[in-house]
Write a protein that holds these residues in place. Structure first.
Motif, PDB file in Angstrom:
ATOM      1  N   THR A 216      96.935 -36.736 -47.774  1.00 38.56           N
ATOM      2  CA  THR A 216      96.925 -35.957 -46.366  1.00 38.56           C
ATOM      3  C   THR A 216      97.377 -34.649 -46.416  1.00 38.56           C
ATOM      4  O   THR A 216      98.788 -34.615 -46.834  1.00 38.56           O
ATOM      5  N   LEU A 217      96.885 -33.600 -46.282  1.00 37.38           N
ATOM      6  CA  LEU A 217      97.396 -32.122 -46.390  1.00 37.38           C
ATOM      7  C   LEU A 217      97.520 -31.516 -44.939  1.00 37.38           C
ATOM      8  O   LEU A 217      96.889 -31.658 -44.040  1.00 37.38           O
ATOM      9  N   GLU A 218      98.515 -30.625 -44.812  1.00 38.13           N
ATOM     10  CA  GLU A 218      98.841 -30.086 -43.671  1.00 38.13           C
ATOM     11  C   GLU A 218      99.250 -28.638 -43.794  1.00 38.13           C
ATOM     12  O   GLU A 218      99.995 -28.102 -44.695  1.00 38.13           O
ATOM     13  N   ASP A 219      98.138 -27.702 -43.176  1.00 30.63           N
ATOM     14  CA  ASP A 219      98.392 -26.238 -43.112  1.00 30.63           C
ATOM     15  C   ASP A 219      99.556 -25.954 -42.338  1.00 30.63           C
ATOM     16  O   ASP A 219      99.772 -26.178 -41.243  1.00 30.63           O
ATOM     17  N   THR A 220     100.879 -25.225 -43.045  1.00 29.21           N
ATOM     18  CA  THR A 220     102.022 -25.232 -42.408  1.00 29.21           C
ATOM     19  C   THR A 220     101.967 -24.089 -41.285  1.00 29.21           C
ATOM     20  O   THR A 220     102.878 -23.888 -40.443  1.00 29.21           O
ATOM     21  N   ASP A 221     100.732 -23.325 -41.397  1.00 26.06           N
ATOM     22  CA  ASP A 221     100.769 -22.213 -40.347  1.00 26.06           C
ATOM     23  C   ASP A 221      99.847 -22.687 -39.071  1.00 26.06           C
ATOM     24  O   ASP A 221     100.453 -22.822 -37.934  1.00 26.06           O
ATOM     25  N   THR A 222      98.855 -23.477 -39.199  1.00 26.61           N
ATOM     26  CA  THR A 222      97.841 -23.840 -38.081  1.00 26.61           C
ATOM     27  C   THR A 222      98.173 -25.416 -37.922  1.00 26.61           C
ATOM     28  O   THR A 222      97.639 -25.786 -36.867  1.00 26.61           O
ATOM     29  N   LYS A 223      98.894 -25.811 -38.756  1.00 28.62           N
ATOM     30  CA  LYS A 223      98.914 -27.431 -38.384  1.00 28.62           C
ATOM     31  C   LYS A 223      97.829 -28.334 -38.532  1.00 28.62           C
ATOM     32  O   LYS A 223      97.646 -29.550 -38.151  1.00 28.62           O
ATOM     33  N   GLU A 224      96.731 -27.570 -38.930  1.00 26.65           N
ATOM     34  CA  GLU A 224      95.530 -28.458 -39.306  1.00 26.65           C
ATOM     35  C   GLU A 224      95.638 -29.364 -40.583  1.00 26.65           C
ATOM     36  O   GLU A 224      96.413 -28.884 -41.503  1.00 26.65           O
ATOM     37  N   ARG A 225      94.943 -30.691 -40.300  1.00 28.71           N
ATOM     38  CA  ARG A 225      95.056 -31.586 -41.547  1.00 28.71           C
ATOM     39  C   ARG A 225      93.838 -31.873 -42.196  1.00 28.71           C
ATOM     40  O   ARG A 225      92.857 -31.777 -41.424  1.00 28.71           O
ATOM     41  N   ARG A 226      93.862 -32.165 -43.277  1.00 31.00           N
ATOM     42  CA  ARG A 226      92.618 -32.589 -44.047  1.00 31.00           C
ATOM     43  C   ARG A 226      92.878 -33.635 -45.239  1.00 31.00           C
ATOM     44  O   ARG A 226      94.359 -33.546 -45.478  1.00 31.00           O
ATOM     45  N   ASP A 227      92.232 -34.265 -45.777  1.00 29.91           N
ATOM     46  CA  ASP A 227      92.368 -35.237 -46.667  1.00 29.91           C
ATOM     47  C   ASP A 227      91.583 -34.985 -47.866  1.00 29.91           C
ATOM     48  O   ASP A 227      90.407 -34.612 -47.978  1.00 29.91           O
ATOM     49  N   VAL A 228      92.452 -35.210 -49.061  1.00 30.12           N
ATOM     50  CA  VAL A 228      91.598 -34.994 -50.469  1.00 30.12           C
ATOM     51  C   VAL A 228      91.816 -36.436 -51.081  1.00 30.12           C
ATOM     52  O   VAL A 228      93.022 -37.140 -51.033  1.00 30.12           O
ATOM     53  N   ARG A 229      90.887 -36.786 -51.786  1.00 26.54           N
ATOM     54  CA  ARG A 229      90.700 -37.894 -52.789  1.00 26.54           C
ATOM     55  C   ARG A 229      91.030 -37.380 -54.312  1.00 26.54           C
ATOM     56  O   ARG A 229      90.232 -36.379 -54.585  1.00 26.54           O
ATOM     57  N   ALA A 230      91.909 -38.172 -54.975  1.00 24.48           N
ATOM     58  CA  ALA A 230      92.227 -37.757 -56.212  1.00 24.48           C
ATOM     59  C   ALA A 230      92.343 -39.055 -57.224  1.00 24.48           C
ATOM     60  O   ALA A 230      92.902 -40.141 -56.917  1.00 24.48           O
ATOM     61  N   ARG A 231      91.917 -38.859 -58.464  1.00 27.91           N
ATOM     62  CA  ARG A 231      92.095 -40.219 -59.459  1.00 27.91           C
ATOM     63  C   ARG A 231      93.544 -40.153 -59.948  1.00 27.91           C
ATOM     64  O   ARG A 231      93.894 -41.085 -60.400  1.00 27.91           O
ATOM     65  N   LEU A 232      94.209 -39.318 -60.000  1.00 30.20           N
ATOM     66  CA  LEU A 232      95.576 -38.994 -60.576  1.00 30.20           C
ATOM     67  C   LEU A 232      96.383 -38.016 -59.804  1.00 30.20           C
ATOM     68  O   LEU A 232      95.981 -37.006 -59.571  1.00 30.20           O
ATOM     69  N   LEU A 233      97.721 -38.478 -59.840  1.00 28.58           N
ATOM     70  CA  LEU A 233      98.438 -37.528 -58.739  1.00 28.58           C
ATOM     71  C   LEU A 233      99.450 -37.104 -59.733  1.00 28.58           C
ATOM     72  O   LEU A 233     100.124 -38.020 -60.501  1.00 28.58           O
ATOM     73  N   VAL A 234      99.853 -35.778 -59.886  1.00 28.15           N
ATOM     74  CA  VAL A 234     100.988 -35.134 -60.380  1.00 28.15           C
ATOM     75  C   VAL A 234     101.836 -34.710 -59.746  1.00 28.15           C
ATOM     76  O   VAL A 234     101.895 -33.676 -58.760  1.00 28.15           O
ATOM     77  N   ASN A 235     103.092 -35.328 -59.738  1.00 23.32           N
ATOM     78  CA  ASN A 235     104.374 -35.140 -58.767  1.00 23.32           C
ATOM     79  C   ASN A 235     104.957 -33.901 -59.495  1.00 23.32           C
ATOM     80  O   ASN A 235     106.001 -34.224 -60.361  1.00 23.32           O
ATOM     81  N   ALA A 236     104.868 -32.607 -59.360  1.00 23.60           N
ATOM     82  CA  ALA A 236     105.816 -31.610 -59.865  1.00 23.60           C
ATOM     83  C   ALA A 236     106.409 -30.792 -58.812  1.00 23.60           C
ATOM     84  O   ALA A 236     106.486 -29.604 -58.706  1.00 23.60           O
ATOM     85  N   GLY A 237     107.119 -31.685 -57.970  1.00 20.34           N
ATOM     86  CA  GLY A 237     107.802 -31.119 -56.642  1.00 20.34           C
ATOM     87  C   GLY A 237     109.151 -30.475 -56.998  1.00 20.34           C
ATOM     88  O   GLY A 237     109.847 -30.078 -55.971  1.00 20.34           O
ATOM     89  N   GLY A 238     109.443 -30.207 -58.311  1.00 18.96           N
ATOM     90  CA  GLY A 238     110.848 -29.549 -58.463  1.00 18.96           C
ATOM     91  C   GLY A 238     112.109 -30.261 -57.899  1.00 18.96           C
ATOM     92  O   GLY A 238     112.333 -31.824 -57.892  1.00 18.96           O
ATOM     93  N   PRO A 239     112.856 -29.554 -56.974  1.00 13.84           N
ATOM     94  CA  PRO A 239     113.760 -30.363 -56.262  1.00 13.84           C
ATOM     95  C   PRO A 239     113.563 -31.086 -55.496  1.00 13.84           C
ATOM     96  O   PRO A 239     114.439 -32.447 -55.232  1.00 13.84           O
ATOM     97  N   TRP A 240     112.179 -31.265 -55.111  1.00 18.40           N
ATOM     98  CA  TRP A 240     111.588 -32.444 -54.078  1.00 18.40           C
ATOM     99  C   TRP A 240     111.143 -33.600 -54.961  1.00 18.40           C
ATOM    100  O   TRP A 240     110.530 -34.445 -54.161  1.00 18.40           O
ATOM    101  N   VAL A 241     111.182 -33.537 -55.989  1.00 18.47           N
ATOM    102  CA  VAL A 241     110.304 -34.762 -56.822  1.00 18.47           C
ATOM    103  C   VAL A 241     110.682 -36.123 -56.414  1.00 18.47           C
ATOM    104  O   VAL A 241     109.859 -36.769 -56.263  1.00 18.47           O
ATOM    105  N   GLU A 242     112.114 -36.148 -56.166  1.00 19.95           N
ATOM    106  CA  GLU A 242     112.506 -37.668 -55.613  1.00 19.95           C
ATOM    107  C   GLU A 242     111.994 -37.886 -54.123  1.00 19.95           C
ATOM    108  O   GLU A 242     111.535 -39.018 -54.032  1.00 19.95           O
ATOM    109  N   ASP A 243     112.127 -36.952 -53.442  1.00 23.71           N
ATOM    110  CA  ASP A 243     111.813 -36.903 -52.192  1.00 23.71           C
ATOM    111  C   ASP A 243     110.321 -37.092 -51.817  1.00 23.71           C
ATOM    112  O   ASP A 243     109.740 -38.302 -51.036  1.00 23.71           O
ATOM    113  N   VAL A 244     109.534 -36.817 -52.946  1.00 22.92           N
ATOM    114  CA  VAL A 244     107.846 -37.218 -52.633  1.00 22.92           C
ATOM    115  C   VAL A 244     107.900 -38.444 -53.202  1.00 22.92           C
ATOM    116  O   VAL A 244     107.085 -39.223 -52.546  1.00 22.92           O
ATOM    117  N   ILE A 245     108.333 -38.979 -54.353  1.00 17.95           N
ATOM    118  CA  ILE A 245     108.297 -40.306 -54.613  1.00 17.95           C
ATOM    119  C   ILE A 245     108.774 -41.540 -53.581  1.00 17.95           C
ATOM    120  O   ILE A 245     107.939 -42.077 -53.102  1.00 17.95           O
TER     121      ILE A 245
END
Length: 540
Positions: A216-245
């Motif tokens: 689930t994605l949210e545009d940080t300007d408009t606050k609109e949301r949409r969903d994406v389906r994916a076969r594999l997720l890559v967490n390259a969140g940098g300092p937020w990698v643990e927060d994402v997990i």
């Protein structure tokens, strides 16, 4: 099988628009996988724009016996240099020697020497520095970069800024890199190969449903949301990698990150040649002093624990004082905090290897595939900007088993956008640009080439006189260039333009930047949306 078909399921969804996320997206898209990436702010808005801006092997990592990391980085310097000569170039580093230079006390090398040479009392002997530089010259092989030489500082430009007690030095090679532009060029190339790049788009949640990730994605300007389906997720969140997990994906993982803040200061120009300095402190730490943006000097970095990822990193007064005091121990004319014109700070998400200090924590990368949620997720820990391309290849090795007919490694030798010209071709390209656009000043044409390379001709287009480029916002940043950055480089705000697509923020006035920001607010959203959607439709 080409995975970029009309399915509404993408192969890879990448969280994070820093160098690791954009590097993986580029590599994967070039191998035929369908890719989408989301960055909650601007590209390179965190760690990847706050580096010391070097492609380097990491001379001091030899003291930690991180031979594999150093060798890989040394080899990569020239691979990357050839791919992007407009934003990376060789630099010479002067390492002044003095008998009182010391090790950082926790390094394996210092511990060994304290046993076998206790009379040195932690000091670095000259023969050890020479041996380290010998390894540095030969571990990775060199075709372009010059090797180490000894330098008598007396009466030389290199010795002029230094105190007289520094009589000799060693000079070796590494490379400069425009870090935030490197990220943007990776994102551009990924998009050109079919990836969808979303900036200012936050991943609110990701959950596994029937073997697929529902993101689930949210545009940080408009606050609109949409969903994406994916076969594999890559967490390259940098300092937020643990927060994402923990908070977005909510899977169990034992790995963690150690957040280490690195701060830099930019001062008035402190010396008149184009070489860098490598300074060793009496506390065992090192800093660099580097010519910066023609008229300034860059000094850094610090290593400090940063416990709260939600707290924006800042170069503290204590860090500013530490850096000016450190540099002043070498300089004839002391530098003071009054000389500082800008500071920046970033958080390095180092893999938590249990090291006793921030300085000792490994700079190597660790990649962990997690399938506990029922769908694969690759978590990226650590890494350094010099080895981002090798990290992406290592990530693809872990991703490849989940897909059929994935392409082979291809990024070594593939030029970045604007970079398909010889390593030593910047001067000739600058002359060509000035000849085609005679209204450009010398500094203006140089800036365009060092930002855009061959794409500078595309930026300037059919202009025959300066006014064809539209409004000049300051220091020859024109309306046409700003438009080009919106349409091609995901820029949305003045900050994106003057601090990450360039460093014109050092030169433009506050009213000029405010005027640019007002113009961007009117022009960026609509143009960027059209450019992105057209390219995405074309890749399906």
């Amino acid at each position: 099988m080409d995975h970029r078909d009309h399915s509404d399921v993408v192969d890879l969804f990448v969280i994070g628009g820093g160098i690791n996320g954009c590097g993986i997206a580029r590599d994967a898209a070039g191998r035929g996988l369908s890719v989408e990436l989301a960055e909650m702010n601007d590209l390179a808005s965190a760690t990847s724009s706050a580096s010391t801006k070097l492609f380097h092997g990491g001379l001091r990592y030899l003291e930690y016996f991180e031979i594999r990391l150093v060798r890989e980085a040394l080899i990569e310097r020239e691979t990357l240099l050839k791919a992007m000569p407009h934003i990376s170039w060789p630099m010479r580093f002067v390492l002044p020697y003095h008998k009182d230079m010391r090790f950082e006390g926790s390094t394996p090398t210092s511990k060994i020497l304290n046993v076998v040479m206790p009379w040195m009392k932690g000091r670095r002997p000259a023969w050890l520095i020479r041996f380290g530089l010998f390894l540095y010259d030969n571990l990775g092989g060199r075709q372009i970069l010059k090797g180490t030489t000894s330098l008598n500082l007396a009466g030389t430009p290199e010795g002029t800024p230094l105190q007289d007690r520094f009589e000799t030095a060693y000079e070796y090679s590494d490379c400069w890199i425009e870090d935030s532009r490197l990220v943007v060029l990776n994102a551009r190339d990924a998009q050109a190969r079919g990836a969808r790049i979303n900036v200012r788009t936050k991943v609110v949640a990701a959950q596994q449903v029937d073997g697929l990730w529902h993101v689930t994605l949210e545009d940080t300007d408009t606050k609109e949301r949409r969903d994406v389906r994916a076969r594999l997720l890559v967490n390259a969140g940098g300092p937020w990698v643990e927060d994402v997990i923990r908070n977005q994906v909510r899977v169990n993982a034992t790995e963690g990150v150690r957040l280490v803040r690195g701060s830099h200061i930019v001062t008035r120009k402190l010396y008149d040649h184009d070489k860098c300095y490598f300074f060793q402190g009496t506390d065992g730490r090192i800093i660099f002093m580097i010519p910066y943006e023609t008229d300034f000097t860059l000094i850094g970095t610090t290593d400090a624990e940063h416990d709260d990822v939600s707290k924006k990193p800042e170069c503290t007064p204590e860090e500013q004082s530490y850096l000016v005091d450190f540099a002043s121990k070498y300089l004839k004319t002391p530098v003071t905090t009054d000389d500082i014109v800008w500071t920046y700070s970033g958080v390095r998400p180092l893999y938590d290897d249990g090291a006793t200090s921030a300085t000792a924590a490994t700079r190597d990368y660790v990649l962990k595939m997690n399938e506990t949620a029922g769908a694969p997720m690759l978590n990226i820990f650590g890494g350094k900007i010099t080895t981002y391309r090798k990290l992406a290849e290592a990530a693809m090795e872990k991703i490849e088993p989940f897909f059929a007919n994935v392409g082979k490694p291809w990024t070594a030798g593939a030029p970045m956008p604007g970079g398909d010209f010889p390593v030593d071709g910047v001067a000739d390209l600058t002359v060509q640009l000035a000849k085609q656009y005679p209204f450009l000043t010398t500094r203006w044409s140089s800036r365009m080439v060092k930002a855009y390379g061959l794409d500078a001709f595309d930026v300037l287009g059919d202009a025959t006189i300066e006014t064809d480029l539209g409004r000049n916002f300051g220091f020859n940043l024109t309306e046409r260039e700003a438009n080009w950055l919106i349409q091609n480089e995901f820029a949305r705000t003045a900050e994106d333009v003057v601090w990450r697509r360039s460093k014109l923020g050092l030169r433009m006035t506050a009213p000029e930047i405010k005027s640019l920001d007002e113009w961007m607010a009117l022009n960026a959203p609509a143009q960027a949306s059209t450019s992105q959607s057209d390219l995405w439709k074309g890749s399906q």
